[in-house]
Design a protein around this motif. Sequence first.
Motif, PDB file in Angstrom:
ATOM      1  N   LYS A 354       0.836  -1.207   0.000  1.00 44.44           N
ATOM      2  CA  LYS A 354       0.000   0.000   0.000  1.00 44.44           C
ATOM      3  C   LYS A 354       0.868   1.252   0.000  1.00 44.44           C
ATOM      4  CE  LYS A 354      -3.999  -2.238   2.015  1.00 44.44           C
ATOM      5  NZ  LYS A 354      -4.589  -2.708   3.284  1.00 44.44           N
ATOM      6  N   GLU A 364      -6.131  -2.791  -2.790  1.00 46.85           N
ATOM      7  CA  GLU A 364      -6.689  -3.712  -1.784  1.00 46.85           C
ATOM      8  C   GLU A 364      -5.822  -4.955  -1.721  1.00 46.85           C
ATOM      9  OE1 GLU A 364     -10.785  -4.794  -2.592  1.00 46.85           O
ATOM     10  OE2 GLU A 364     -11.148  -2.747  -3.332  1.00 46.85           O
ATOM     11  N   HIS A 366      -5.970  -8.887  -0.172  1.00 43.92           N
ATOM     12  CA  HIS A 366      -6.814  -9.903   0.476  1.00 43.92           C
ATOM     13  C   HIS A 366      -6.024 -11.187   0.696  1.00 43.92           C
ATOM     14  CE1 HIS A 366     -10.373  -7.437  -0.106  1.00 43.92           C
ATOM     15  NE2 HIS A 366      -9.967  -7.228  -1.347  1.00 43.92           N
TER      16      HIS A 366
END
Length: 461
Positions: A354, A364, A366
């Motif tokens: 990020k 994102e 995950h």
Amino acid sequence: MNDRTTQQYIETHRERFLEELKSLIRIPSISTAREHDKDTMQCAVRVQEFLVRAGLDKAELYPTDGHPIVYAEKLIDPAKPTVLVYGHYDVQPADPLDEWETPPFEPTIKKTKIHPDGAIFARGATDDKGQMFIHVKAVEAMIQTGNLPCNVKFMIEGEEEIGSPNLLPFIKEHKEMLKSDVILISDTSLLSKKHPSITVGLRGLTYLDVKVRSARADMHSGLFGGAVANPINVLCEMIASLKDERKHITIPGFYDDVEFPSERDRTLMRNAPFDAEEYMDSPGVFGLEGEEGYTTYERTGILPTLDVNGIWGGFTGEGSKTVIPAVANAKISMRLVSKQNHEQITELFSKHFKSIAPDSVKVEVHPHHGGNPYVTPTDTKAYRAAEAAIQQTFGETPVPMYEGGSIPIVAQFKEVLEVETILMGFGFDTDGLHSPNEHFGLWNFYKGIETVPAFFAAFAV
Ligand code: BES
Ligand code: MN
Ligand code: MN
């Protein structure tokens, strides 16, 4: 202990053992595919039936939120040690199907250079049905000839290939039932027929999906191209920056818990009879490359990795479409070694990934499943028993091997059950596991069945 009658039993029933293995392989127990749930269940039932027929006293299916766990035991004497055999009856998907020379679930015997006696070609042949079945047949031979020298338990699961999501709660819940002195697994590789090995290191794993978005919708690449961020370009740049020019991973803190083996062990590893040509030949790779300063064997055994497993986005259909996509995706996994912790590495990766994203995109991350690395101690009775067994049946002392693959539950066996694992694999790295034309040598199958009773005998004393 009458080793000869056990071996005679094996000799007499060779053909049947092979036919039975084939019948197990014919069941497409692909754990990740919903449409194969019935097959996977049927496979569990078959394993249970084979354990009953082998002579185990208790063989049961334990349902889980996913595929069932098969558990069986034969307890002969509480004063004797107990071996817990672990394996998996599930397999990876067979695709790409058109790259198989024979259908993936029709076991076919073919000869190869490394397997002049023939090998069974089929999905799951070596990973792990053939290797798991070695134990079922070896234990059958010991029980049926009255030569089982200690207690034995089996725990065969159907979700290893999807990260064993239901096994941890199971072992936590059944600690007493699973009580043992050693866990024995055949789900790894031998160096070669002439140079047997015992796997002493498994890498850990962390696996994540990343998504990079730059807009609400896809755009005309003429009207917007050059004036907005293209998330696929951005994702590629971000991924590229995760390694430097020496192929060292750049995530801050990534190597903090990596301890390298001693110079002495590294010298041993450098001298391990590793056959680079065979290694390259099985997937037909054009060349070898990796982090500077390490041999190929060290790169897979003692170094962590970071790899993109898949990447997609934008237009990938036939023909052309002039478009700036709004979204790009990748699946990224890292193999972990030594003391690296998968949850911690997932954290480090997410934070770093990020932090390197430009303001023009939203990122994102995950996480999927993960697992910690495992190293088998070699100064134990169990390791010495494995060494003696292999010495006896191969006529050669096995070398300890660090392997690149992962069996994430093994580190948890240590944590939860407080038992160490012996990784006595009988496959080869070149057997095409997870690839088209996976196979398992008949020589390897029978050598395994011959070696397991020798391990039991050495461990029981
Ligand atoms: N049997 C393999 C692991 C293996 C193979 C270790 C050869 C050492 C040598 C196992 O079935 C496997 O494929 N594990 C996965 C773990 C993942 C699905 C969580 C792996 O390593 O990718
Ligand atoms: Mn396996
Ligand atoms: Mn596998």
